[in-house]
Scaffold this motif. Structure first.
Motif, PDB file in Angstrom:
ATOM      1  N   ARG A   1       0.176  -2.986  11.880  1.00 28.86           N
ATOM      2  CA  ARG A   1      -0.606  -2.741  10.704  1.00 28.86           C
ATOM      3  C   ARG A   1       0.389  -1.764   9.928  1.00 28.86           C
ATOM      4  O   ARG A   1       1.093  -0.801  10.410  1.00 28.86           O
ATOM      5  N   SER A   2       0.202  -1.962   8.522  1.00 26.69           N
ATOM      6  CA  SER A   2       1.298  -0.965   7.745  1.00 26.69           C
ATOM      7  C   SER A   2       0.175  -0.791   6.312  1.00 26.69           C
ATOM      8  O   SER A   2      -0.780  -1.527   6.013  1.00 26.69           O
ATOM      9  N   PHE A   3       0.685   0.387   5.720  1.00 29.36           N
ATOM     10  CA  PHE A   3       0.028   0.667   4.616  1.00 29.36           C
ATOM     11  C   PHE A   3       0.675   1.852   3.880  1.00 29.36           C
ATOM     12  O   PHE A   3       1.233   2.545   4.493  1.00 29.36           O
ATOM     13  N   ASN A   4       0.248   2.188   2.771  1.00 29.24           N
ATOM     14  CA  ASN A   4       0.732   3.141   2.063  1.00 29.24           C
ATOM     15  C   ASN A   4      -0.661   3.991   1.441  1.00 29.24           C
ATOM     16  O   ASN A   4      -1.526   3.078   0.955  1.00 29.24           O
ATOM     17  N   ALA A   5      -0.686   5.282   1.601  1.00 34.32           N
ATOM     18  CA  ALA A   5      -2.035   5.942   1.220  1.00 34.32           C
ATOM     19  C   ALA A   5      -1.555   7.198   0.516  1.00 34.32           C
ATOM     20  O   ALA A   5      -0.633   7.629   1.052  1.00 34.32           O
ATOM     21  N   VAL A   6      -2.637   7.589  -0.288  1.00 36.34           N
ATOM     22  CA  VAL A   6      -2.599   9.026  -0.931  1.00 36.34           C
ATOM     23  C   VAL A   6      -3.865   9.659  -0.380  1.00 36.34           C
ATOM     24  O   VAL A   6      -5.033   9.341  -0.590  1.00 36.34           O
ATOM     25  N   THR A   7      -3.688  10.956   0.301  1.00 34.97           N
ATOM     26  CA  THR A   7      -4.545  11.709   0.873  1.00 34.97           C
ATOM     27  C   THR A   7      -5.319  12.543  -0.312  1.00 34.97           C
ATOM     28  O   THR A   7      -4.842  12.645  -1.327  1.00 34.97           O
TER      29      THR A   7
END
Length: 767
Positions: free
Chosen positions: A124-130
């Motif tokens: 699983r992979s992703f880019n996120a902004v908290t």
């Protein structure tokens, strides 16, 4: 409308883009297992959105007290719950004081999951902004080792992208788990010990009532740009063991958490040695390393695929579907432990409870004995022999005597634990499936030794049950079997279900044949069995009366066997005339309305025509198929595969292909709108059958392997392997013909479309 977010790919299940509405469905579809344990594809980091948490240990269960407002004599006291076990996968991530949680992030981009079926890993992979504007890139790889089946491994990589951050990483174990599926909200687990030692942690817990002792364990290491990060703190809480790593990271620093975890269980170790056994497993993992373990995983799966793969050319969705089914079957059961069996949800959910249904004998046995070997298939039959005494007890509770055996509809340990009365007391055809599996095993493997050693005692118990369950009608001068539920569970408490009556007669006749065969050829076994069962000639004569005078409902008008007495009294409106908004009827109609309708959940009469194909002509099959299929709603996962095989036999390849696609993609496309509850594992074996027995036309006739190959119009070709009596035959079918290659030391003859074909080792014969 079926779901269609899974991207077609021949070897992987792939999802792109984050959608909170799909999380629970994907938790099922991306589940992983290794035969000894399994888990849903829950996130390692915290997730506050809707989720169905699930980790499962093979053979560990809880007897949840039956929930009814009234009691019937013989009613099962409990419904065995497949237990959500303590979780070892958790890795909390805090960035500048804010938890990483995809449910609360400002944005989630480039989200992708892949379940690589060829090599046995999940990524699983992703880019996120908290919420506090930290941007991170995450990539996680996870697998459950087949080589070390008490071990799972996670490599969790996280990279801050837009600024330096204070990071806190907390790998943890959690025994504060509950089952979603519980009758009384009982506590299923008792935690007895939580301990942390350096970078390892252990939680010892046992199930209440059944007293399975378990140790859930983990170890973790953290690196920043390849350099080790030290543990800053650890905590032993009442139901959690937590390791903490706190440090600063700059933008584009790569942090890697490697976590090993899993279970040691008192089924396999002395309960006082569970932590010691866990330490041994962790030491082995450390010495091999994550990449080494992953390489072994790829090698183990290569061995499995070498024998069990089915290739399809020209139809990616069909190819993905069959491999997904074969993959999940192997994740659930590898045949190495005769104490285990194949649960209908495997390691993907809690629904149905129990680990063993008649699905094993009717659908799963052919897959395992053909893609593995007779030892694995024998283990599945041994499981039933080991439970014979319990089957006799189950029958005694219902008033049967003299060693009559009624195998349970649902079980963990041989005791009946299904608590819907119309199934528990009435769906007795499951007994016949077990007898048929014994016949099927011998027919296919040629190994008769199981019958004198174990199988004959099982057959005698089953025959005694059928003899006692039938009653004589002076009105019809026939034996009848009243008050049953056939495979079509949309009919309860019917009289003379044709499939049940036919099975009962066949079981008695087959048992009588085997008694004579063992008497003639295995005198020592025969004397032991007669001594144990106290079987007499007078009893056998009574059996013969029942078998030779069994009643079968029949319609002269339609020239078909009737599913049961009174079937023609229904309003016989075909499924095509049903409003689509009324489907599926099991979710839209009252039970009363379903029971009064002619609609059939799955093959019933046609299940008998599948089992006993050689008892009927093709013309009879066609007549029964054309009568019953139009009333069949296929709302059982076990339905499309049988219909696919029979449509293929009738040369109706377009219809056979439609049924195949439905069975192979039942979960991937979520036909029944319930995939979030878990996958339909046992019906997946039916998908394999629909290619090998349906399109490939594999049969054992007159002790010879036969093929009657056909090919769906939109396929260019397909291939599969079968292990027939320790000789492996590779079958390839194309638009222009078929070919057969033998891997063995001696030549053998098979039949293709009725013609004899001689196979020599290493040579390919084209037909």
């Amino acid at each position: 409308m079926n779901q269609d977010y899974i991207i077609p790919n021949p070897w992987s299940i792939i999802e792109e883009g984050f959608d909170a509405e799909r999380v629970q469905s994907s938790e099922s579809l991306f589940s992983i297992g290794n035969g000894a344990m399994g888990q849903r594809a829950n996130f390692e980091e915290d997730y506050s959105g809707e989720t169905f948490q699930g980790s499962y240990i093979a053979g560990v269960y809880y007897p949840d007290k039956t929930k009814v407002g009234w009691w019937k004599n013989g009613y099962p006291e409990y419904f065995a719950k497949v237990l959500n076990a303590p979780s070892w996968i958790g890795i909390g991530i805090t960035l500048d004081g804010e938890k990483l949680d995809l449910a609360t992030c400002k944005s989630v981009n480039d989200f992708k999951r892949e379940l690589n079926m060829k090599e046995g890993w999940y990524k699983r992979s992703f880019n996120a902004v908290t919420k506090n504007n930290v941007e991170v890139a995450v990539s996680v790889t996870r697998f459950l080792s087949i080589a070390l089946d008490e071990l799972g491994a996670i490599a969790y990589s996280i990279t801050p992208k837009n600024k330096a951050v204070a990071i806190k990483i907390t790998p943890y174990l959690d025994s504060g788990i509950t089952n979603r599926d519980t009758n009384w909200d009982d506590k299923f687990w008792e935690t007895t010990n939580v301990s942390v030692q350096d970078n390892t942690a252990f939680i010892e817990a046992h199930t209440l009532k059944t007293n399975f002792n378990t140790c859930t364990f983990m170890s973790s290491t953290v690196t920043k740009n390849g350099q080790p990060v030290s543990i800053t703190n650890s905590r032993e809480e009442e139901k959690q063991a937590v390791l903490e790593y706190e440090f600063e990271a700059n933008a584009n620093d790569t942090i890697l958490i490697t976590k090993y975890g899993g279970y040691t269980v008192s089924r396999n170790h002395d309960k006082s040695q569970l932590i010691a056994a866990a330490k041994q497993t962790l030491a082995a993992a450390d010495s091999i390393g994550f990449e080494g373990l992953l390489q072994r995983q790829k090698e183990e799966w290569a061995k499995i695929w070498e024998m069990s793969d089915i290739t399809i050319e020209g139809d990616v969705k069909a190819q993905q579907g069959i491999r997904f089914n074969i993959f999940q079957l192997n994740q659930t059961y590898l045949g190495t432990d005769s104490r285990l069996n194949i649960g209908p949800k495997g390691f993907t959910g809690e629904k149905y409870g129990g680990s063993t249904y008649w699905d094993t004998e009717a659908y799963c046995l052919p897959f395992y004995m053909t893609t593995k070997n007779e030892t694995v298939a024998r283990n599945l039959l041994k499981y039933r022999y080991d439970h014979l005494e319990k089957a006799i007890e189950n029958a005694e509770k219902l008033g049967f005597s003299n060693g009559a055996a009624l195998y349970p509809m649902v079980t963990m340990n041989g005791e009946e634990c299904h608590n819907e009365w119309e199934i528990t007391f009435e769906e007795i055809h499951r007994n016949g499936a077990i007898a048929f599996a014994i016949y099927n095993y011998y027919r296919f493997t040629g190994d008769y030794s199981y019958i004198p050693e174990m199988g004959l005692e099982v057959l005698i118990g089953i025959a005694r049950f059928w003899h006692q369950r039938a009653n004589y009608s002076t009105h019809k001068n026939k034996y009848m079997i009243l008050g049953v539920t056939g495979p079509n569970e949309y009919e309860n408490n019917v009289n003379n279900n044709w499939y049940t009556n036919y099975l009962a007669k066949w079981c008695i006749d087959y048992c009588l044949e085997q008694i004579q065969k063992v008497k003639d050829g295995y005198s020592e076994d025969y004397q032991r069995i007669i001594g144990h069962t106290k079987l007499t000639d007078a009893e056998l004569d009574d059996w013969k009366k029942v078998a030779s005078n069994m009643y079968f409902p029949y319609s002269e008008t339609h020239d078909v066997y009737l599913q049961q007495d009174g079937f023609l009294d229904k309003e016989l409106m075909p499924v095509t005339e049903l409003d689509k908004t009324e489907r599926p009827i099991n979710q839209k109609w009252s039970w009363d309305r379903i029971l009064r309708s002619p609609y059939i959940k799955q093959a019933d009469v046609l299940q008998g025509f599948y089992f006993f194909e050689d008892h009927f002509t093709t013309e009879q099959l066609e007549k029964h198929f054309d009568f019953y299929e139009p009333f069949t709603v296929h709302e059982s996962s076990l339905s499309p595969c049988v219909h696919s095989i029979q449509a293929a036999k009738l040369g109706r390849m377009e219809q056979a292909y439609t049924f195949y696609l439905r069975t192979s993609r039942l979960d991937l496309d979520d036909y029944n709108k319930e995939v979030e509850e878990g996958l339909h594992i046992t019906s997946m074996a039916g998908t394999w059958m629909s290619i090998v027995e349906g399109f490939g036309g594999m049969r054992v006739l007159e002790d010879k392997l036969n093929f009657f190959p056909q090919i769906p119009e939109n396929w260019e070709g397909y291939s599969f392997k079968v292990n027939f009596r320790n000789r492996i035959i590779t079958v390839k079918v194309s638009k222009t013909g078929s070919s057969y290659q033998l891997n063995g030391t001696e030549e053998m003859s098979i039949r293709v479309n009725g013609e004899r074909v001689v196979l020599k080792p290493g040579e390919t014969v084209a037909v």
